[in-house]
Design an enzyme around this catalytic site. Sequence first.
Site, PDB file in Angstrom:
ATOM      1  N   GLY A  16       1.962 -31.373  -5.730  1.00 56.27           N
ATOM      2  CA  GLY A  16       2.320 -29.979  -6.004  1.00 56.27           C
ATOM      3  C   GLY A  16       2.894 -29.669  -7.369  1.00 56.27           C
ATOM      4  O   GLY A  16       3.665 -28.723  -7.504  1.00 56.27           O
ATOM      5  N   THR A  17       2.460 -30.403  -8.399  1.00 51.85           N
ATOM      6  CA  THR A  17       2.982 -30.047  -9.729  1.00 51.85           C
ATOM      7  C   THR A  17       2.399 -28.716 -10.211  1.00 51.85           C
ATOM      8  O   THR A  17       3.062 -27.967 -10.924  1.00 51.85           O
ATOM      9  CB  THR A  17       2.728 -31.141 -10.790  1.00 51.85           C
ATOM     10  OG1 THR A  17       1.320 -31.289 -10.996  1.00 51.85           O
ATOM     11  CG2 THR A  17       3.355 -32.462 -10.384  1.00 51.85           C
ATOM     12  N   ASN A 111      -9.341 -21.958  -8.157  1.00 50.77           N
ATOM     13  CA  ASN A 111      -9.021 -23.383  -8.095  1.00 50.77           C
ATOM     14  C   ASN A 111      -8.757 -23.909  -9.497  1.00 50.77           C
ATOM     15  O   ASN A 111      -9.252 -23.360 -10.479  1.00 50.77           O
ATOM     16  CB  ASN A 111     -10.221 -24.133  -7.480  1.00 50.77           C
ATOM     17  CG  ASN A 111      -9.979 -25.617  -7.355  1.00 50.77           C
ATOM     18  OD1 ASN A 111      -8.886 -26.057  -6.970  1.00 50.77           O
ATOM     19  ND2 ASN A 111     -10.981 -26.424  -7.680  1.00 50.77           N
ATOM     20  N   HIS A 113      -9.248 -27.467 -11.640  1.00 49.98           N
ATOM     21  CA  HIS A 113      -9.983 -28.737 -11.544  1.00 49.98           C
ATOM     22  C   HIS A 113      -9.766 -29.515 -12.842  1.00 49.98           C
ATOM     23  O   HIS A 113      -9.859 -28.943 -13.934  1.00 49.98           O
ATOM     24  CB  HIS A 113     -11.467 -28.448 -11.320  1.00 49.98           C
ATOM     25  CG  HIS A 113     -12.288 -29.689 -11.177  1.00 49.98           C
ATOM     26  ND1 HIS A 113     -12.361 -30.390  -9.978  1.00 49.98           N
ATOM     27  CD2 HIS A 113     -13.037 -30.379 -12.069  1.00 49.98           C
ATOM     28  CE1 HIS A 113     -13.137 -31.448 -10.154  1.00 49.98           C
ATOM     29  NE2 HIS A 113     -13.559 -31.462 -11.408  1.00 49.98           N
TER      30      HIS A 113
HETATM   31  C1  GAR Z   1      -4.563 -31.700 -10.164  1.00 47.32           C
HETATM   32  O1  GAR Z   1      -4.916 -32.523 -11.237  1.00 47.32           O
HETATM   33  C2  GAR Z   1      -5.701 -30.773  -9.799  1.00 47.32           C
HETATM   34  O2  GAR Z   1      -6.415 -30.331 -10.913  1.00 47.32           O
HETATM   35  C3  GAR Z   1      -6.544 -31.673  -8.944  1.00 47.32           C
HETATM   36  O3  GAR Z   1      -5.634 -32.388  -8.164  1.00 47.32           O
HETATM   37  C4  GAR Z   1      -4.406 -32.523  -8.876  1.00 47.32           C
HETATM   38  C5  GAR Z   1      -3.310 -31.973  -8.003  1.00 47.32           C
HETATM   39  O4  GAR Z   1      -2.063 -32.218  -8.587  1.00 47.32           O
HETATM   40  N1  GAR Z   1      -7.454 -30.927  -8.140  1.00 47.32           N
HETATM   41  C6  GAR Z   1      -8.660 -31.352  -7.827  1.00 47.32           C
HETATM   42  O5  GAR Z   1      -9.104 -32.421  -8.181  1.00 47.32           O
HETATM   43  C7  GAR Z   1      -9.464 -30.384  -6.974  1.00 47.32           C
HETATM   44  N2  GAR Z   1     -10.820 -30.784  -6.941  1.00 47.32           N
HETATM   45  P1  GAR Z   1      -0.782 -31.432  -8.085  1.00 47.32           P
HETATM   46  O6  GAR Z   1      -0.724 -31.586  -6.561  1.00 47.32           O
HETATM   47  O7  GAR Z   1       0.359 -32.156  -8.744  1.00 47.32           O
HETATM   48  O8  GAR Z   1      -0.900 -29.997  -8.514  1.00 47.32           O
END
Ligand code: GAR
Length: 209
Positions: A16-17, A111, A113
């Site tokens: 969840g950053t 979203n 990505h």
């Molecule tokens: C992030 O890097 C996001 O871009 C990626 O997962 C990570 C979540 O980090 N999302 C994907 O790959 C979606 N296809 P977070 O939980 O720290 O925000």
Amino acid sequence: MTSGNFKIGVLVSGRGTNLQAIIDTIENGELNARIAVVLSNKKDALALERARKKGIETVFLDPRQYAGKKEFDRALARELEARQVDLVCLAGYMRILGPEFIRKFEGKVINIHPSLLPAFPGLDVQQQALDYGVKFSGCTVHFVNEEVDAGPVILQAVVPVHPSDNAETLAERILIQEHLIYPRAIQMIVENRLHIENRKVSYKESVSQ
Ligand code: GAR
């Protein structure tokens, strides 16, 4: 729209950053929105903890409690509809949303990505970028449509790939940019500044808030 009346539902699966970046940007006044609910398909997602700390409502939906993907998506939709969210933000949400959900929230799901789409959709994208040998990668905020990682692009940020990078160091560099462009893209939607034509997103001057 009055500042802070714009309601967001955030879907998460992990640390969840990006959710934190959205929360922080709301707190520092650069994002005029309110997070109505954070929904997770993972009980132990650190993202839920981050939300609870800020007094934001959280809901965990256990996929095992539903007969299938459709039923799970319907439950998700019910939670979002009950709170009348204006926008659904996927922030590290690692399930694919089915066509019924996407149609229900058409144009209202975005979203983030960690690649420069259309390069490297899917999973393990930093490793994909390293294996391919690209010299630059980055991140993309896009509208979600029925194809995975293929909706209209809202904002992108570019980062260099260094010869010494591994997937983790590249991911960290990309993440810094994710945290900047995701809240910025949401604010553009709050300000009603995006126009989509032939899948191309253009930016208008702010018309209403
Ligand atoms: C992030 O890097 C996001 O871009 C990626 O997962 C990570 C979540 O980090 N999302 C994907 O790959 C979606 N296809 P977070 O939980 O720290 O925000």
